[in-house]
Write a protein that holds these residues in place. Structure first.
Motif: not given
Lengths: 331, 331
Positions: B207-225, B296-304
């Motif tokens: 569950r941690y990995g799932h949520n970190i992964g989601m946050a990670f990709q959303i962050t990447d997609d933001i950075l792309d912009l 992304a923050e919500k996913y990070i909160w869920k990861a923790k």
């Protein structure tokens, strides 16, 4: 030489009469495995499946199983996985060679481009892993993992060795073992493993499969030079066109009095029909075809020898008949 | 908004200090796995490896293992396999997108063409199977087989959904789960599984990995912009160029008063720099970036949250620190 025309498909169906009910179930399972809620994914991933095919590898695994304590449900996931692995390699070959038709229909690459075919190849292969992971017998994933690595090595060697007229018979055997023989060997062996066969049986079947696979590829490579286009489903000499140096060619490059002319023809990147025909004539006249047929016969003899100690049963007879059939097919 | 510049690589190295000796061994093992007697195969298959990379998935598997009864030799084959799987997807992505550089060096596709990269991707993946097949714990091959199928599904959905301005947030989550989150979830979970963790621990890590992964990709997609090209290592807006519709874009297509103009810009196949900048401005002005950061923050909160019931130990602290780091990185 007299090239007899035999319909490969029909003859194979005759040989597979004994396992035709099981083959029908394999076919349904293949279809079922690739049904998904995503219509585009289902369409693209079943595209090659629908074009048909001999399903040689599933058939070999069933026959391997029938040399042991056969239960269809034990071989079925393996049989489906083997065809998925084979299809994955075909799809990726189509990306690679920019082939536009396969089994008489447009390739996935031709219809949807390189991007989709790369991922569909990966998808078919990944689906096979789910089936393989269902086995508790560790030999099945281990043999298939090793086979997969070696198949890739063969593909890469084929590319790096293309248009290389210095390659030897040894290079050729290395390549066709990886390209074809290993997966057929694994099919025969693992069908038996899935049905609880002891070592002496599944090793014998592996040896059979290896030798059949080698004979099969040599025969294919001969046909690429001497068959009719209609019979082949692709233009004659397509290996020559792609710079793939096969056994008859290697022989001719070593033995033909016109070997320098042959080398020039092979190295030319844009060969016309006439040049292909000239190269084929050189290969035939020096005995390259005859030599290759003899080598194929040797492998067939070894394949049959591998079965010697197996108990006589219908499956063994079919495996022997397949060997005989390959040796006479189309010449 | 203030986009702080943090060197991702340096910060990650700091976080991984605890496991740096093990990571060095993973690196050596990766190199060793790809050494072959064929110099061309070794060169092509280690090309991407030599370009470096964060080795996030091996690191997650080590940290997962450290939440259980850690023994490096139990996690090592898995850690190496995870990076090989990840590299295989990168190599095949490069075939697909005709990308010419990755990690600052020319891609395999750029140097040796599509044919080699297709087979090298297959080869890297097949090598991972040998390592995975060495485990007796059936969960490891089973989870990775399922993950591999779903990753392909995600890739295919990304292609069939490109330039589709009707796609929803749900489509996006489906896709990034498959594209990124699943393999990170598997890395965290299976590292623990390899070290004999009970269900409640390896499920929590998943569950941690799932949520970190989601946050990670959303962050990447933001950075792309919004990142600087220098920081990104590729041009800003490359997703927009390829028609990949990410979370900020979906939000803007639903909420921006200029959504019709944005749609037109996205659908244009040959965007110039100015049009990319105009699209980014529209996305930013309607709050598309801010919204995505919140998700992304919500996913990070869920990861923790997923780590809550794990015993406190250094590995747990690092996993928490990674979560915190992703939430602040670069904005």
């Amino acid at each position: 030489m007299n090239y007899r025309q035999v319909s490969f498909q029909e003859k194979m169906l005759e040989l597979f009469e004994e396992i035709k009910d099981e083959m029908a179930i394999v076919e349904r399972e293949l279809q079922a495995t690739l049904q998904t809620p995503d219509p585009f994914l289902t369409e693209t991933s079943t595209h090659l499946l629908k074009a048909g095919g001999k399903r040689l590898r599933p058939a070999f695994s069933l026959l391997g199983g029938k040399c042991a304590n056969f239960h269809l449900e034990r071989v079925l996931p393996l049989a489906v996985a083997l065809e998925l692995i084979h299809m994955a390699t075909l799809v990726h070959d189509d990306v690679v060679d920019a082939a536009m038709t396969r089994r008489g229909v447009p390739t996935i690459k031709a219809r949807w481009g390189n991007r989709i075919s790369t991922h569909i190849g990966d998808y078919l292969f990944a689906q096979s892993l789910i089936l393989i992971a269902s086995y508790d017998e560790p030999l099945i994933p281990r043999v298939l993992a090793n086979t997969s690595v070696k198949m890739c090595e063969g593909e890469i060697q084929q590319i790096s060795g293309s248009f290389d007229t210095e390659q030897t018979v040894k290079d050729y055997f290395y390549r066709i073992n990886r390209k074809t023989a290993l997966l057929i060997a694994a099919s025969c062996q693992l069908g038996a493993v899935a049905c609880g066969a002891p070592k002496e049986i599944h090793f014998a079947l592996r040896r059979y499969g290896h030798n059949i696979g080698m004979a099969f590829q040599i025969t294919d490579d001969i046909l690429d030079l001497v068959a009719e286009q209609r019979q082949l489903g692709k233009p004659v000499g397509s290996d020559l066109r792609q710079g793939i140096i096969t056994l008859p060619v290697i022989y001719a490059l070593e033995h033909s009095p016109r070997r320098e002319r042959l080398r020039t023809l092979i190295l030319s990147r844009d060969k016309n029909e006439e040049q292909i025909q000239e190269a084929i004539t050189i290969i035939q006249h020096c005995g390259g075809i005859k030599y290759s047929i003899e080598i194929a016969e040797k492998y067939i003899w070894k394949a049959k020898g591998a079965l010697r100690n197996l108990t006589s049963r219908p499956a063994k007879k079919i495996l022997e008949a397949i060997a005989d059939f390959i040796s006479i097919r189309k010449f």
